[in-house]
Design an enzyme around this catalytic site. Sequence first.
Site, mmCIF file in Angstrom:
data_model
loop_
_atom_site.group_PDB
_atom_site.id
_atom_site.type_symbol
_atom_site.label_atom_id
_atom_site.label_comp_id
_atom_site.label_asym_id
_atom_site.label_seq_id
_atom_site.Cartn_x
_atom_site.Cartn_y
_atom_site.Cartn_z
ATOM 1 C CB SER A 35 40.838 38.419 34.353
ATOM 2 O OG SER A 35 41.294 39.834 34.486
ATOM 3 C CG HIS A 66 45.954 41.034 34.454
ATOM 4 N ND1 HIS A 66 45.558 40.747 33.139
ATOM 5 C CD2 HIS A 66 44.756 41.298 35.101
ATOM 6 C CE1 HIS A 66 44.243 40.653 33.073
ATOM 7 N NE2 HIS A 66 43.678 41.059 34.103
ATOM 8 C CG HIS A 88 42.745 45.991 31.190
ATOM 9 N ND1 HIS A 88 43.796 45.342 32.217
ATOM 10 C CD2 HIS A 88 42.132 45.076 30.764
ATOM 11 C CE1 HIS A 88 43.630 44.115 32.183
ATOM 12 N NE2 HIS A 88 42.745 43.809 31.347
ATOM 13 C CE1 TYR A 90 41.782 47.828 34.656
ATOM 14 C CE2 TYR A 90 40.421 46.990 33.035
ATOM 15 C CZ TYR A 90 41.401 46.706 34.138
ATOM 16 O OH TYR A 90 41.728 45.473 34.339
ATOM 17 C CD GLU A 91 46.342 48.167 33.500
ATOM 18 O OE1 GLU A 91 47.213 48.023 34.307
ATOM 19 O OE2 GLU A 91 46.071 47.513 32.616
ATOM 20 C CB ALA A 118 37.146 37.758 33.191
ATOM 21 C CG MET A 215 36.001 46.539 31.834
ATOM 22 S SD MET A 215 36.514 46.954 33.660
ATOM 23 C CE MET A 215 34.885 46.679 34.490
ATOM 24 C CB SER A 216 40.289 43.408 27.684
ATOM 25 O OG SER A 216 39.551 42.387 27.630
ATOM 26 C CG ASN A 239 30.329 39.079 36.485
ATOM 27 O OD1 ASN A 239 31.475 39.197 36.120
ATOM 28 N ND2 ASN A 239 29.408 39.945 36.212
ATOM 29 C CG HIS A 251 39.245 41.690 40.379
ATOM 30 N ND1 HIS A 251 39.235 41.828 38.719
ATOM 31 C CD2 HIS A 251 40.417 41.506 40.268
ATOM 32 C CE1 HIS A 251 40.307 41.196 38.349
ATOM 33 N NE2 HIS A 251 41.171 41.115 39.136
#
Length: 276
Positions: A35, A66, A88, A90-91, A118, A215-216, A239, A251
């Site tokens: 990201s 992306h 991902h 989460y998709e 990220a 998350m990846s 962050n 995001h």
Amino acid sequence: MPELLHDASAARAALEYISARLRTEPPVAAIILGSGLGGLASRLTDATRVPFAEIPGFPRATVAGHAGVLIAGRLAGRPVLALAGRFHMYEGHAAALAAFPTRVLHALGARTLIVSNAAGGIGRSLTPGDLMLIRDHVNFMFRNPLLGPNGADEPRFPDMSAPYDARLGEIAREVARANGIALAEGVYCGLLGPTYETPAEVRMLAFMGADAVGMSTVPEVIVARALGMRVLGVSCVTNMACGLATQPITHAEVIETTAHAAADFERLITGVVERL
Ligand code: HPA
């Protein structure tokens, strides 16, 4: 209709499609751009591109930041492949699909994988904008991309004692030192998302030894190791993980911080590729 398996034979179908469209020179590395880190793609010379949506077995990328394109080109004069965008879990994708582009990169001849992401910083010494060399990871996604029958050339129980290659890590440290780039090191913990973590979860992750959370990456690294690829992983800390900062995480903040760290990231990866 049977569900499409994102396995070795699907990777061969993608390979056929892509190699008819891209200049196919064995790459010295394949780079997965996380990201906000897609800017490295614009450094590639002699670039040819295939949109993800055209590649057999690839769904469309859905997340802002992306672009969703596979690029063949040269970085520091050396042939590379780059994925701007990734899939991902989460998709709603299975782990095997999240890792499928890695299979395709391997089918295209890549034996070295550079993954980036990220991530939220957990380690107290990390601050937003820092780059972190991933020394190891924790798979807290509770999914594994290798579930199901294993490919003929793949071990049933792949070793994960050294998921991130020591020599590549050393090269990254050398490049960082030579170019005055601050490069932290630590353990990346992969969670499913799409929610960011609660403060209690972040305390638990810190207790478990995680330095950064995202998350990846974990599915891709697992498949890369099963295929015998050497892996370099770099997180961009965008962050402080929830509970360690005063502000909620957005995001937009993640993308904005990567924009600041992107120049260092690009110099780091270019320097590594130069030395491969
Ligand atoms: N948590 C999980 N994933 C992330 C974060 C975070 O704080 N920041 C960027 N990706």
